[in-house]
Design a protein around this motif. Structure first.
Motif, mmCIF file in Angstrom:
data_model
loop_
_atom_site.group_PDB
_atom_site.id
_atom_site.type_symbol
_atom_site.label_atom_id
_atom_site.label_comp_id
_atom_site.label_asym_id
_atom_site.label_seq_id
_atom_site.Cartn_x
_atom_site.Cartn_y
_atom_site.Cartn_z
ATOM 1 N N MET A 1 0.832 -1.185 0.000
ATOM 2 C CA MET A 1 0.000 0.000 0.000
ATOM 3 C C MET A 1 0.874 1.244 0.000
ATOM 4 N N GLN A 2 1.985 1.186 0.744
ATOM 5 C CA GLN A 2 2.869 2.345 0.807
ATOM 6 C C GLN A 2 3.488 2.610 -0.561
ATOM 7 N N ARG A 3 3.923 1.558 -1.276
ATOM 8 C CA ARG A 3 4.517 1.731 -2.614
ATOM 9 C C ARG A 3 3.473 2.245 -3.600
ATOM 10 N N ALA A 4 2.236 1.748 -3.495
ATOM 11 C CA ALA A 4 1.190 2.200 -4.409
ATOM 12 C C ALA A 4 0.877 3.669 -4.181
ATOM 13 N N LEU A 5 0.843 4.090 -2.947
ATOM 14 C CA LEU A 5 0.593 5.490 -2.631
ATOM 15 C C LEU A 5 1.757 6.363 -3.092
ATOM 16 N N ALA A 6 2.971 5.890 -2.903
ATOM 17 C CA ALA A 6 4.148 6.659 -3.331
ATOM 18 C C ALA A 6 4.216 6.757 -4.845
ATOM 19 N N SER A 7 3.729 5.754 -5.569
ATOM 20 C CA SER A 7 3.759 5.818 -7.029
ATOM 21 C C SER A 7 2.774 6.856 -7.560
ATOM 22 N N VAL A 8 1.690 7.106 -6.824
ATOM 23 C CA VAL A 8 0.724 8.119 -7.244
ATOM 24 C C VAL A 8 1.259 9.513 -6.936
ATOM 25 N N ASP A 9 1.717 9.721 -5.730
ATOM 26 C CA ASP A 9 2.264 11.025 -5.318
ATOM 27 C C ASP A 9 3.286 10.780 -4.223
ATOM 28 N N PRO A 10 4.562 10.952 -4.518
ATOM 29 C CA PRO A 10 5.603 10.658 -3.525
ATOM 30 C C PRO A 10 5.609 11.633 -2.342
ATOM 31 N N ASN A 11 4.932 12.767 -2.439
ATOM 32 C CA ASN A 11 4.928 13.754 -1.363
ATOM 33 C C ASN A 11 3.828 13.503 -0.320
ATOM 34 N N LEU A 12 2.955 12.549 -0.584
ATOM 35 C CA LEU A 12 1.898 12.254 0.387
ATOM 36 C C LEU A 12 2.489 11.518 1.589
ATOM 37 N N PRO A 13 2.130 11.957 2.796
ATOM 38 C CA PRO A 13 2.638 11.243 3.982
ATOM 39 C C PRO A 13 1.893 9.911 4.152
ATOM 40 N N PHE A 14 2.611 8.964 4.664
ATOM 41 C CA PHE A 14 2.026 7.653 4.904
ATOM 42 C C PHE A 14 2.103 7.365 6.396
ATOM 43 N N SER A 15 0.947 7.183 7.018
ATOM 44 C CA SER A 15 0.951 6.902 8.452
ATOM 45 C C SER A 15 0.474 5.490 8.753
ATOM 46 N N GLY A 16 -0.022 4.807 7.792
ATOM 47 C CA GLY A 16 -0.473 3.440 7.999
ATOM 48 C C GLY A 16 -1.936 3.298 7.641
ATOM 49 N N PHE A 17 -2.320 2.063 7.423
ATOM 50 C CA PHE A 17 -3.709 1.763 7.098
ATOM 51 C C PHE A 17 -4.302 0.953 8.233
ATOM 52 N N TYR A 18 -5.492 1.306 8.582
ATOM 53 C CA TYR A 18 -6.173 0.622 9.674
ATOM 54 C C TYR A 18 -7.558 0.196 9.194
ATOM 55 N N GLY A 19 -8.008 -0.888 9.738
ATOM 56 C CA GLY A 19 -9.347 -1.347 9.417
ATOM 57 C C GLY A 19 -10.396 -0.498 10.127
ATOM 58 N N MET A 20 -11.577 -0.505 9.579
ATOM 59 C CA MET A 20 -12.652 0.296 10.169
ATOM 60 C C MET A 20 -12.982 -0.183 11.577
ATOM 61 N N ARG A 21 -12.893 -1.480 11.808
ATOM 62 C CA ARG A 21 -13.157 -1.997 13.153
ATOM 63 C C ARG A 21 -12.152 -1.464 14.163
ATOM 64 N N ASP A 22 -10.878 -1.390 13.756
ATOM 65 C CA ASP A 22 -9.857 -0.859 14.664
ATOM 66 C C ASP A 22 -10.099 0.609 14.974
ATOM 67 N N LEU A 23 -10.432 1.395 13.949
ATOM 68 C CA LEU A 23 -10.706 2.818 14.165
ATOM 69 C C LEU A 23 -11.935 3.019 15.045
ATOM 70 N N LEU A 24 -12.965 2.230 14.804
ATOM 71 C CA LEU A 24 -14.184 2.335 15.602
ATOM 72 C C LEU A 24 -13.944 1.915 17.045
ATOM 73 N N ALA A 25 -13.188 0.846 17.247
ATOM 74 C CA ALA A 25 -12.882 0.391 18.609
ATOM 75 C C ALA A 25 -12.078 1.448 19.364
ATOM 76 N N ARG A 26 -11.122 2.072 18.692
ATOM 77 C CA ARG A 26 -10.309 3.104 19.337
ATOM 78 C C ARG A 26 -11.149 4.343 19.654
ATOM 79 N N ALA A 27 -12.068 4.691 18.765
ATOM 80 C CA ALA A 27 -12.900 5.883 18.978
ATOM 81 C C ALA A 27 -13.907 5.669 20.104
ATOM 82 N N LEU A 28 -14.376 4.441 20.277
ATOM 83 C CA LEU A 28 -15.414 4.175 21.279
ATOM 84 C C LEU A 28 -14.874 3.647 22.599
ATOM 85 N N ALA A 29 -13.579 3.509 22.744
ATOM 86 C CA ALA A 29 -13.000 2.938 23.963
ATOM 87 C C ALA A 29 -13.359 3.765 25.194
ATOM 88 N N THR A 30 -13.246 5.074 25.114
ATOM 89 C CA THR A 30 -13.557 5.939 26.259
ATOM 90 C C THR A 30 -15.029 5.849 26.624
#
Length: 100
Positions: A1-30
């Protein structure tokens, strides 16, 4: 995914890809912790109120035991004795619920 993103635009920052379940679990933890604490406090409040009502009824019965015995000795039925003893409390509770 990082190489594919860099091939489109090398200046885009890459912080990682997360699944929707992980994002939802982190948002609802509190919120889940808050709900668990609120539920625990509500259960404790319910337990304390039940113990209080039980103690109050036990105290009233202990105070009225002699009166119940006298009523039964004079020929009152159990139902009549309970209505005479508990009636005022039930009436007060019923009237209080209408006025609130």
């Amino acid at each position: 995914m990082q190489r594919a993103l860099a091939s489109v635009d090398p200046n885009l920052p890459f912080s990682g890809f997360y699944g929707m379940r992980d994002l939802l679990a982190r948002a609802l933890a509190t919120q889940r912790v808050e709900v668990a604490l609120l539920s625990a406090m509500a259960a404790l409040a319910l337990l304390l109120s039940a113990v209080g009502v039980f103690a109050l009824v036990a105290n009233i019965v202990a105070q009225k035991t002699r009166e119940i015995g006298i009523r039964m000795a004079l020929g009152s039925t159990i139902r009549q004795a309970m209505v005479n003893i508990g009636g005022p409390g039930v009436r007060a509770s019923a009237l209080d619920s209408f006025w609130v």
